[in-house]
Design an enzyme around this catalytic site. Structure first.
Site, mmCIF file in Angstrom:
data_model
loop_
_atom_site.group_PDB
_atom_site.id
_atom_site.type_symbol
_atom_site.label_atom_id
_atom_site.label_comp_id
_atom_site.label_asym_id
_atom_site.label_seq_id
_atom_site.Cartn_x
_atom_site.Cartn_y
_atom_site.Cartn_z
ATOM 1 N N GLU A 149 0.860 -1.187 0.000
ATOM 2 C CA GLU A 149 0.000 0.000 0.000
ATOM 3 C C GLU A 149 0.890 1.228 0.000
ATOM 4 O O GLU A 149 1.834 1.317 0.781
ATOM 5 C CB GLU A 149 -0.922 0.017 1.236
ATOM 6 C CG GLU A 149 -1.745 1.317 1.298
ATOM 7 C CD GLU A 149 -2.782 1.365 2.416
ATOM 8 O OE1 GLU A 149 -2.878 0.384 3.192
ATOM 9 O OE2 GLU A 149 -3.492 2.388 2.499
ATOM 10 N N ASN B 31 -4.601 5.141 -1.935
ATOM 11 C CA ASN B 31 -5.802 5.687 -1.296
ATOM 12 C C ASN B 31 -6.386 6.827 -2.114
ATOM 13 O O ASN B 31 -5.673 7.747 -2.502
ATOM 14 C CB ASN B 31 -5.460 6.211 0.104
ATOM 15 C CG ASN B 31 -5.045 5.100 1.032
ATOM 16 O OD1 ASN B 31 -5.886 4.340 1.514
ATOM 17 N ND2 ASN B 31 -3.749 4.959 1.251
ATOM 18 N N GLU C 185 -8.041 2.320 -3.121
ATOM 19 C CA GLU C 185 -8.691 2.112 -1.824
ATOM 20 C C GLU C 185 -9.623 3.275 -1.515
ATOM 21 O O GLU C 185 -9.206 4.424 -1.564
ATOM 22 C CB GLU C 185 -7.639 1.987 -0.711
ATOM 23 C CG GLU C 185 -6.754 0.777 -0.863
ATOM 24 C CD GLU C 185 -5.990 0.416 0.415
ATOM 25 O OE1 GLU C 185 -6.131 1.138 1.430
ATOM 26 O OE2 GLU C 185 -5.264 -0.588 0.385
ATOM 27 N N ASP D 168 -11.776 0.254 2.160
ATOM 28 C CA ASP D 168 -10.826 0.506 3.235
ATOM 29 C C ASP D 168 -11.580 0.655 4.561
ATOM 30 O O ASP D 168 -12.753 1.030 4.564
ATOM 31 C CB ASP D 168 -10.093 1.816 2.920
ATOM 32 C CG ASP D 168 -8.723 1.863 3.550
ATOM 33 O OD1 ASP D 168 -8.384 0.956 4.319
ATOM 34 O OD2 ASP D 168 -7.986 2.823 3.256
ATOM 35 N N GLU E 243 -5.919 -5.254 8.480
ATOM 36 C CA GLU E 243 -4.980 -4.151 8.707
ATOM 37 C C GLU E 243 -4.538 -4.137 10.162
ATOM 38 O O GLU E 243 -5.277 -4.566 11.037
ATOM 39 C CB GLU E 243 -5.663 -2.809 8.461
ATOM 40 C CG GLU E 243 -6.181 -2.592 7.074
ATOM 41 C CD GLU E 243 -6.638 -1.148 6.906
ATOM 42 O OE1 GLU E 243 -6.118 -0.509 6.001
ATOM 43 O OE2 GLU E 243 -7.493 -0.682 7.676
HETATM 44 P P1 C2E Z 1 -5.135 3.876 6.004
HETATM 45 O O1 C2E Z 1 -5.419 3.930 4.538
HETATM 46 O O2 C2E Z 1 -6.073 3.075 6.847
HETATM 47 O O3 C2E Z 1 -3.631 3.366 6.129
HETATM 48 C C1 C2E Z 1 -3.181 2.524 7.136
HETATM 49 C C2 C2E Z 1 -2.541 3.303 8.257
HETATM 50 O O4 C2E Z 1 -2.272 2.407 9.330
HETATM 51 C C3 C2E Z 1 -1.179 3.901 7.870
HETATM 52 O O5 C2E Z 1 -1.024 5.111 8.586
HETATM 53 C C4 C2E Z 1 -0.211 2.855 8.416
HETATM 54 O O6 C2E Z 1 1.067 3.354 8.674
HETATM 55 C C5 C2E Z 1 -0.919 2.443 9.682
HETATM 56 N N1 C2E Z 1 -0.544 1.099 10.112
HETATM 57 C C6 C2E Z 1 -0.166 0.054 9.350
HETATM 58 N N2 C2E Z 1 0.074 -1.047 10.093
HETATM 59 C C7 C2E Z 1 -0.167 -0.694 11.368
HETATM 60 C C8 C2E Z 1 -0.093 -1.410 12.622
HETATM 61 O O7 C2E Z 1 0.238 -2.581 12.692
HETATM 62 N N3 C2E Z 1 -0.427 -0.730 13.727
HETATM 63 C C9 C2E Z 1 -0.806 0.580 13.689
HETATM 64 N N4 C2E Z 1 -1.116 1.190 14.829
HETATM 65 N N5 C2E Z 1 -0.893 1.286 12.541
HETATM 66 C C10 C2E Z 1 -0.580 0.654 11.388
HETATM 67 P P2 C2E Z 1 -0.523 6.440 7.867
HETATM 68 O O8 C2E Z 1 0.500 6.127 6.837
HETATM 69 O O9 C2E Z 1 -0.210 7.412 8.935
HETATM 70 O O10 C2E Z 1 -1.821 6.906 7.078
HETATM 71 C C11 C2E Z 1 -2.959 7.332 7.764
HETATM 72 C C12 C2E Z 1 -4.122 7.539 6.839
HETATM 73 O O11 C2E Z 1 -3.904 8.643 5.966
HETATM 74 C C13 C2E Z 1 -4.392 6.363 5.921
HETATM 75 O O12 C2E Z 1 -5.099 5.366 6.617
HETATM 76 C C14 C2E Z 1 -5.191 7.030 4.832
HETATM 77 O O13 C2E Z 1 -6.545 7.151 5.208
HETATM 78 C C15 C2E Z 1 -4.586 8.401 4.762
HETATM 79 N N6 C2E Z 1 -3.656 8.454 3.625
HETATM 80 C C16 C2E Z 1 -2.370 8.045 3.557
HETATM 81 N N7 C2E Z 1 -1.856 8.266 2.326
HETATM 82 C C17 C2E Z 1 -2.859 8.801 1.592
HETATM 83 C C18 C2E Z 1 -2.978 9.228 0.237
HETATM 84 O O14 C2E Z 1 -2.043 9.153 -0.578
HETATM 85 N N8 C2E Z 1 -4.187 9.745 -0.157
HETATM 86 C C19 C2E Z 1 -5.252 9.822 0.704
HETATM 87 N N9 C2E Z 1 -6.399 10.331 0.246
HETATM 88 N N10 C2E Z 1 -5.180 9.425 1.965
HETATM 89 C C20 C2E Z 1 -3.997 8.915 2.415
HETATM 90 CA CA CA Z 2 -5.782 2.528 2.994
HETATM 91 CA CA CA Z 3 -7.406 1.382 6.355
#
Ligand code: C2E
Ligand code: CA
Ligand code: CA
Length: 416
Positions: free
Chosen positions: A187, A246, A278, A308, A365
């Site tokens: 991802e 995403n 997603e 998602d 996830e």
């Molecule tokens: P998401 O799409 O649900 O992405 C998964 C988030 O969970 C990611 O946080 C990831 O680092 C985190 N994660 C993965 N494995 C674990 C785990 O085992 N434990 C815990 N506590 N967390 C875990 P991240 O990278 O901070 O991204 C947060 C959110 O920001 C994403 O949730 C998504 O909704 C949004 N996001 C990230 N990149 C993009 C993007 O390019 N475009 C858009 N529109 N939204 C984005």
């Molecule tokens: Ca996602």
């Molecule tokens: Ca997610």
């Protein structure tokens, strides 16, 4: 308590969500005693959301029951978290302290929810007051509030500048097949390489971008880099990987964005079948007919589509069946710590059953422990993503990670 100094909640607006009229009257009485301002009332989560969405002033506190017909307290909590509709939340329940545990664990992962705590019924004045003191109370009976852990959001001007300077880049987090430990895909998760502040997570910028015209350019810039990385990996001899990206609500509803997006992919030479878009249920629901049309178009072109954060929406099951998804990603609120908390198994099981009956791949996830991995594997989940496997990493690190972790992953898949 001593009322000579006003508490932080004196005169503030509060919403009580409780289906029983008698219980609701009782809670309203308690809140009056505590000198709250306007006290709003709702009979279930749906009514509560309507009140909150149409209100002009912010609500300081939502006090909600857990068991209610219509939308229950767990679903309401998820909605409040996603949409940030209240500053503070207290959840009460008559029955099962284990249910309250789910709520507490959802909240400790996410500071935006401002959960003050949970209370067993019948609610007493003293424990209620104690919880309220956690809400940044300045009354003299209160301990100082913990500092907010929400990072500051950048301004739109800062983000426009960062976009122009190409400061956003994707990191990648592996998605692994539970049957054999093989890497199936990654991802793409956005990061901001800030010239002064270092690498910043989406928590610093995604909310600001949402709903603005910048979001389209942001996503397209990220996708451009993803496509380049996919070509690099192919050249480096990596096995074919699907990459998930995403999309925001406005991305999904915007026909011209979808046209630009697909044109970009076609021009790159990357096969649509190796990309998965997603989207969350909330994004789909926001502009349902445009979203459905665009999802249909994307599927026709051969792209994958993942739902998602499954499980935290409020009509998940029905919506899911209507949309042409190829993948279902179960939110980490239901995955993380699942082995410890048997009452989450039900949610997991029904999500996995739904995925299987519709023939779509299921992804858990937030898999952080070996216990959670084993449970999910035993429940028949197809793929896992989470810190147990790897944190998101820069594109260059992926090849090394694969080499280094291959044996560990195979052992994990084969473990008893
Ligand atoms: P998401 O799409 O649900 O992405 C998964 C988030 O969970 C990611 O946080 C990831 O680092 C985190 N994660 C993965 N494995 C674990 C785990 O085992 N434990 C815990 N506590 N967390 C875990 P991240 O990278 O901070 O991204 C947060 C959110 O920001 C994403 O949730 C998504 O909704 C949004 N996001 C990230 N990149 C993009 C993007 O390019 N475009 C858009 N529109 N939204 C984005
Ligand atoms: Ca996602
Ligand atoms: Ca997610």
């Amino acid at each position: 308590m001593d009322h000579s100094a006003p508490s932080s909640w004196t005169g503030r607006r509060v919403l009580v969500v409780e289906d029983s009229v008698v219980q609701r009257g009782y809670l309203v009485g308690l809140l009056r005693q505590l000198e709250f301002g306007e006290i709003l009332e709702a009979g279930d989560g749906n009514e509560a959301l309507q009140i909150l969405e149409h209100g002009t002033e912010p609500v300081f506190l939502v006090l909600t029951d857990l068991e209610m017909p219509g939308m229950d307290g767990i679903e309401l909590t998820c909605q409040l978290r996603e949409r940030r509709l209240t500053e503070n939340l207290i959840v009460v329940s008559a029955r099962d302290p284990r249910l309250l545990e789910i709520i507490e664990s959802m909240a400790c992962e996410d500071a935006s929810i401002g959960l003050l705590g949970t209370l067993l019924k019948p609610v007493q004045l003293e424990p209620l007051t104690q919880l309220l003191c956690k809400a940044g109370g300045r009354g003299k009976d209160c301990a100082p509030a913990a500092p907010s852990t929400l990072p500051p959001q950048a301004t739109l001007e800062e983000l426009a500048r960062a976009l122009a300077n190409n400061e956003f880049l994707p990191h990648f987090q592996p998605k692994v097949a539970m049957a054999n430990g093989q890497l199936k895909g990654v991802e793409a998760l956005a990061r901001w390489q800030h010239p002064q502040r270092g690498l910043l997570s989406p928590a610093h910028f995604i909310d600001t971008l949402e709903g603005t015209p910048l979001m389209a350019d942001f996503t397209l810039a990220l996708v451009q880099q993803v496509l380049q990385r996919m070509l690099d990996w192919r050249q480096a001899g990596l096995p074919p990987l699907t990459v998930s990206v995403n999309l925001s609500a406005e991305n999904l509803a915007d026909r011209s964005f979808i046209d630009r997006l697909t044109a970009q992919v076609m021009a790159s030479g990357v096969a649509p079948s190796s990309l998965v878009w997603e989207v969350t249920e909330t994004s789909v629901m926001r502009q349902l007919s445009q979203a459905l049309t665009n999802m249909g178009r994307l599927r026709l072109m051969g792209f994958g589509l993942a739902m998602d954060d499954f499980g935290i929406g409020y009509s998940s099951m029905q919506q899911f069946a209507r949309c042409p998804f190829t993948e279902l990603k179960i939110d980490r609120a239901f995955v993380n710590g699942a082995a410890q908390w048997p009452n989450r198994h039900m949610v997991l099981k029904s999500a996995l059953d739904l995925g299987q009956s519709l023939g779509v791949a299921t992804v858990a996830e937030g898999v952080e422990t070996e216990e959670d991995w084993k449970l999910l594997r035993d429940l028949g989940c197809d793929m896992a993503q989470g810190y147990l496997l790897s944190r998101p990493m820069p594109a260059e690190a992926l090849v090394g990670w694969m080499r280094q972790d291959r044996r560990r992953l195979r052992a994990l898949a084969g473990s008893e």
